[in-house]
Design an enzyme around this catalytic site. Structure first.
Site, mmCIF file in Angstrom:
data_model
loop_
_atom_site.group_PDB
_atom_site.id
_atom_site.type_symbol
_atom_site.label_atom_id
_atom_site.label_comp_id
_atom_site.label_asym_id
_atom_site.label_seq_id
_atom_site.Cartn_x
_atom_site.Cartn_y
_atom_site.Cartn_z
ATOM 1 C CG ASN A 196 -4.563 -2.268 18.690
ATOM 2 O OD1 ASN A 196 -4.267 -1.206 18.069
ATOM 3 N ND2 ASN A 196 -4.864 -2.208 19.997
ATOM 4 C CE1 TYR A 279 21.761 3.484 -22.810
ATOM 5 C CE2 TYR A 279 20.903 4.842 -21.047
ATOM 6 C CZ TYR A 279 21.887 4.610 -21.859
ATOM 7 O OH TYR A 279 22.912 5.548 -21.645
#
Length: 512
Positions: A196, A279
């Protein structure tokens, strides 16, 4: 070599990476062992009192209403590991598995899972002896934890499953025997506690974050070399720009680029060659900076998860409480590891555009594909193809997994995170990013050779010279594949880190 002490507290990404990748030895903290013993006494007492406790005296998931007879509780834990080992596909790398073992040991060491210290000690022994369970990489939905991967891991602790030891894949019992270890005999709750948790996605998250952190600096270094050879305009990186848009990542990258380009004889002023850059050059701080800030947030979430109790139920010895809750749910990691994939994809995307500018004579003013014998030679034409392919592939991998959920366990587990898929994808994208940056560095170095490396800034010349220690100038056509591989591998090596340090980089993702 000093040991990394596992206590459930304070474990870092760097320490986990060192355990997983560099075999740093580990040990269980003594105080943590006492805390574990306290929660274990709760389990023993509840068994004596015949209380109904999920996973201790009951079945799992949809079978949580089924009470298990006392004489079957050991069998219950073993059956859990066997039945949940349902993974398929290519096994995880040994590095990922070692990370899983370290993280599971650390989570159990917090003392809220009700297991004996010997369970963590067995994980520690496997790490220190380098007995590595063979764990298929597919089959976890990322809630109730990484059940299938952790079940394959836990089988080896009890002498089942398969493991790698000294280069051989062996049955778990044989691997333990050769390493001088004895199979663990599970008691109530311990099989459930071992599976778990979020440690498969967590281990991959550690590797991806650690590598992306190093690549963040190489992205800045590669960009600076590209801007230099493309005769970019450093005025775009003036401190005033960041003052009016105060994102710390942008300010940091602007500083990096100013420092790296200082003293260049190639960079230009507005109007000298062009009024402003494209850019992919001009907005490098905005893109790289946003990616750095995203990575800083991701690292915070992953670090918190490394030191979390992700079991169910949780046992709080001080309050004498046992609580069935949902700490196993992978949503915190699922979201940020999807985000990490996007962050790494963006670094690669803008890098590929700078590569294109260097190999395209219309945009660069340099010989086509960075070869002086165009036609007879193709130069770095196909290296740019490779970068384009990887960037396009990243767009597919960057689709988020965390937006999906398929109910499991007869609808008892009706919302899951798919975080393990997020982790696998992010690790793939970070790997692709490394190749794209390697190609940008190769293109920048080749462009510098065509222009004259003595004209570079001192810092970008150091980047150029580092590339040239591994890869010679491309005079005649040769396969670029080996060149790409060697530079990609070197970026995250110790010598690569040393270069970053000499450049004034390598100080972390964000410097405030």
């Amino acid at each position: 070599m000093p040991h990394v002490t596992l206590s459930g507290e304070g474990l870092t990404i760097a320490q986990t990476y060192a355990i997983a990748k560099h075999y740093d030895p580990v040990e269980l903290d003594r105080e943590a062992a006492m805390n574990m013993a306290a929660s274990r006494r709760m389990v023993v007492r509840y068994l004596d009192e015949e209380r109904t406790v999920y996973g201790v005296t009951t079945g799992f998931g949809r079978f949580s209403e089924v009470v298990i007879p006392a004489d079957k509780r050991h069998t219950l834990q073993v059956n859990l590991l066997r039945s949940h080992s349902a993974g398929v596909g290519t096994p995880f790398s040994e590095t990922v598995v070692r990370g899983m073992m370290a993280l599971r040991a650390n989570a159990l060491a917090k003392g809220y899972s009700g297991v004996r210290p010997v369970v963590v000690e067995q994980l520690v022994n496997l790490l220190n002896k380098n007995v590595v369970p063979v764990i298929p990489s597919q089959g976890s939905v990322g809630a109730s934890g990484d059940l299938a991967p952790l079940a394959h891991l836990a089988l080896v602790l009890i002498g089942e499953g398969m493991a790698t030891y000294q280069g051989q894949v062996l049955p778990g019992a044989k691997a333990l025997e050769r390493a001088g270890l004895t199979p663990l005999v599970l008691e109530a709750k311990e099989g459930l506690a071992l599976i778990n948790g979020t440690q498969a996605m967590g281990a991959m998250g550690v590797l991806a974050v650690h590598e992306a952190t190093g690549l963040a600096d190489w992205a800045d270094a590669a960009a600076a070399l590209s801007i230099d050879v493309l005769r970019g305009i450093p005025l775009a990186f003036h401190p005033a720009v960041a003052r009016v848009r105060p994102h710390p990542g942008q300010a940091l990258v602007q500083q990096h680029l100013r420092d790296l380009l200082h003293g260049s004889q190639l960079t230009t002023s507005p109007g000298q060659l062009r009024v402003q850059d494209a850019y992919s050059l001009r907005t490098t701080p905005q893109v790289h900076g946003a990616a750095r800030e995203g990575l800083a947030h991701i690292a915070d979430v992953v670090t918190a998860e490394l030191n979390s109790a992700t079991d169910n139920p949780l046992l709080f010895a001080d309050e004498d409480m046992v609580i069935s809750a949902g700490n196993f749910h992978g949503e915190p990691l699922a979201l940020v590891l999807d985000y990490l994939g996007i962050v790494a994809a963006e670094w690669a995307s803008i890098s590929e555009r700078r590569i294109e500018r260097m190999v395209n004579p219309t945009l660069s003013g340099l010989p086509a594909f960075l070869t002086t014998h165009g036609g007879l030679h193709s130069g770095l034409m196909l290296a740019q193809y490779t970068a384009a392919s990887l960037v396009s592939e990243n767009k597919v991998w960057a689709h988020p997994s965390s937006v999906d959920s398929i109910p499991t366990s007869a609808n008892q587990e009706d919302h899951v995170s798919m975080g393990t898929t997020s982790a696998r994808k992010s690790l793939t994208i970070v790997g692709n990013l490394r190749y794209v940056l390697a190609i940008e560095l190769l293109a920048g170095a080749q462009a510098a050779d065509l222009i004259g490396p003595t004209l570079l800034a001192p810092a970008t010349r150091k980047v150029y010279e580092w590339v040239r220690t591994m890869v010679p100038t491309l005079e005649d056509d040769r396969s670029p594949a080996a060149d790409i591989e060697v530079v990609a591998a070197a970026m995250l090596s110790e010598p690569g880190q040393q270069v970053l340090n000499e450049l004034g980089l390598g100080r972390g993702i964000i410097v405030s």
